[in-house]
Design a protein around this motif. Structure first.
Motif, mmCIF file in Angstrom:
data_model
loop_
_atom_site.group_PDB
_atom_site.id
_atom_site.type_symbol
_atom_site.label_atom_id
_atom_site.label_comp_id
_atom_site.label_asym_id
_atom_site.label_seq_id
_atom_site.Cartn_x
_atom_site.Cartn_y
_atom_site.Cartn_z
ATOM 1 N N TYR A 80 0.831 -1.204 0.000
ATOM 2 C CA TYR A 80 0.000 0.000 0.000
ATOM 3 C C TYR A 80 0.868 1.257 0.000
ATOM 4 N N ARG A 81 2.085 1.169 0.554
ATOM 5 C CA ARG A 81 3.020 2.303 0.462
ATOM 6 C C ARG A 81 3.325 2.580 -1.012
ATOM 7 N N HIS A 82 3.610 1.525 -1.753
ATOM 8 C CA HIS A 82 3.914 1.674 -3.176
ATOM 9 C C HIS A 82 2.703 2.268 -3.909
ATOM 10 N N PHE A 83 1.526 1.759 -3.604
ATOM 11 C CA PHE A 83 0.283 2.259 -4.207
ATOM 12 C C PHE A 83 0.143 3.762 -3.977
ATOM 13 N N MET A 84 0.392 4.191 -2.753
ATOM 14 C CA MET A 84 0.214 5.614 -2.433
ATOM 15 C C MET A 84 1.250 6.480 -3.154
ATOM 16 N N GLN A 85 2.491 5.969 -3.231
ATOM 17 C CA GLN A 85 3.520 6.735 -3.943
ATOM 18 C C GLN A 85 3.115 6.910 -5.405
ATOM 19 N N GLN A 86 2.722 5.787 -6.024
ATOM 20 C CA GLN A 86 2.392 5.774 -7.455
ATOM 21 C C GLN A 86 1.164 6.608 -7.787
ATOM 22 N N ASN A 87 0.174 6.519 -6.911
ATOM 23 C CA ASN A 87 -1.124 7.102 -7.270
ATOM 24 C C ASN A 87 -1.407 8.463 -6.664
ATOM 25 N N LEU A 88 -0.525 8.907 -5.736
ATOM 26 C CA LEU A 88 -0.752 10.237 -5.159
ATOM 27 C C LEU A 88 0.552 10.944 -4.769
ATOM 28 N N PHE A 89 1.274 10.384 -3.816
ATOM 29 C CA PHE A 89 2.359 11.140 -3.186
ATOM 30 C C PHE A 89 3.425 11.621 -4.177
ATOM 31 N N ASP A 90 3.763 10.783 -5.177
ATOM 32 C CA ASP A 90 4.827 11.178 -6.113
ATOM 33 C C ASP A 90 4.399 12.313 -7.047
ATOM 34 N N HIS A 91 3.123 12.664 -7.015
ATOM 35 C CA HIS A 91 2.617 13.642 -7.984
ATOM 36 C C HIS A 91 2.140 14.941 -7.350
#
Ligand code: PGA
Length: 267
Positions: A80-91
């Protein structure tokens, strides 16, 4: 519980993002509780758009995610950390140190779960908690039978949840059996909850959550005890609600109040 019915999942995403964006603008250092899964994806895409096109500023926002699979590292593609990075935090322009997702590789889970609870209270608690719902009526990974007073802890996933989530893995056998999850009690302490649901597969759980009795067998039904929950549903997820017309009437009245056109209400 306030119930908003939108035409489709895109409408749910826009409406949910609007609520979050209003809060972020009003209180730039707010604490958001975030969820993973298919449901909030559109909401996150809309928040990214608002950041890019309208300058929505996340630089002081703090986030806490609901849950994480036990055994998966932060870089595992299904974590879920990866999911959040990919879908929100990195952007968006959020400070990575202010994004919290439970650590699925913690060494001492009991101590770690207590630590996660402390982190939330040290930030002053969650202002707005985003929630999806499982087809078995769970919120976060609070599976049927979870204590309605539960706190962050380990939880064994049900066969239904494993089946539902197998699509993200290489099949059911790849889905972790355990997760760290905020408890129902933790969720009930957030100041406001946004319960999102789209699609026919959620219709039964939504009816039981909103119109059924409060029961640990449908942990989302505990939201009936919370004083500020907004359910944002698409037509399909709302399909089995018996009081659907009333919810629509409430929204019309609400809109009339906001525009000052009271119509029949003050006649
Ligand atoms: P979904 O999951 O958004 O992928 O449907 C929701 C949940 O299981 O809580």
């Amino acid at each position: 519980m306030r119930v908003i019915v939108e035409k489709d999942k895109e409408g749910v995403a826009r409406r949910a993002a609007q609520f979050a964006a209003i809060l972020v603008r009003k209180r730039p250092n707010c604490v958001l509780g975030l969820a993973t899964g298919g449901t909030p994806l559109g909401m996150y895409a809309e928040l990214i758009r608002l950041h890019r096109e309208e300058g929505l500023d996340f630089s002081r926002v703090v986030t806490f995610n609901l849950d994480e699979y036990v055994g998966l590292s932060a870089t595992h593609p299904q974590s879920y950390r990866h999911f959040m990075q990919q879908n929100l935090f990195d952007h968006i322009n959020i400070d990575p140190r202010d994004t919290h997702v439970p650590d699925g590789r913690a060494l001492d889970f009991e101590a770690y779960c207590a630590h996660y609870e402390r982190l939330i209270s040290d930030e002053g608690g969650i202002d707005l908690q985003v929630l999806g719902i499982g087809s078995d009526g769970h919120i976060a990974f609070n599976e049927p039978g979870s204590s309605l007073g539960s706190r962050t802890r380990l939880k064994t996933l049900t066969a239904e949840t494993i089946r539902d989530n197998a699509r993200f893995f290489g099949g059911e056998h790849e889905v972790p059996r355990l997760a760290i999850t905020m408890g129902v009690g933790t969720i009930l302490e957030s100041r406001q909850c946004l319960l999102l649901a789209a699609g026919a597969s959620k219709a039964k759980a939504i009816r039981e959550t909103i119109e059924g009795p409060i029961t640990a067998q449908i942990t989302a039904s505990a939201l009936q005890l919370h004083r500020d929950v907004i359910a944002i549903l698409d037509e399909e997820a709302a399909r089995l609600l018996e009081r659907r017309d009333y919810y629509l009437e409430v929204e019309r009245a609400q809109a009339a109040l906001q525009t000052g056109h009271f119509g029949r209400i003050d006649a």
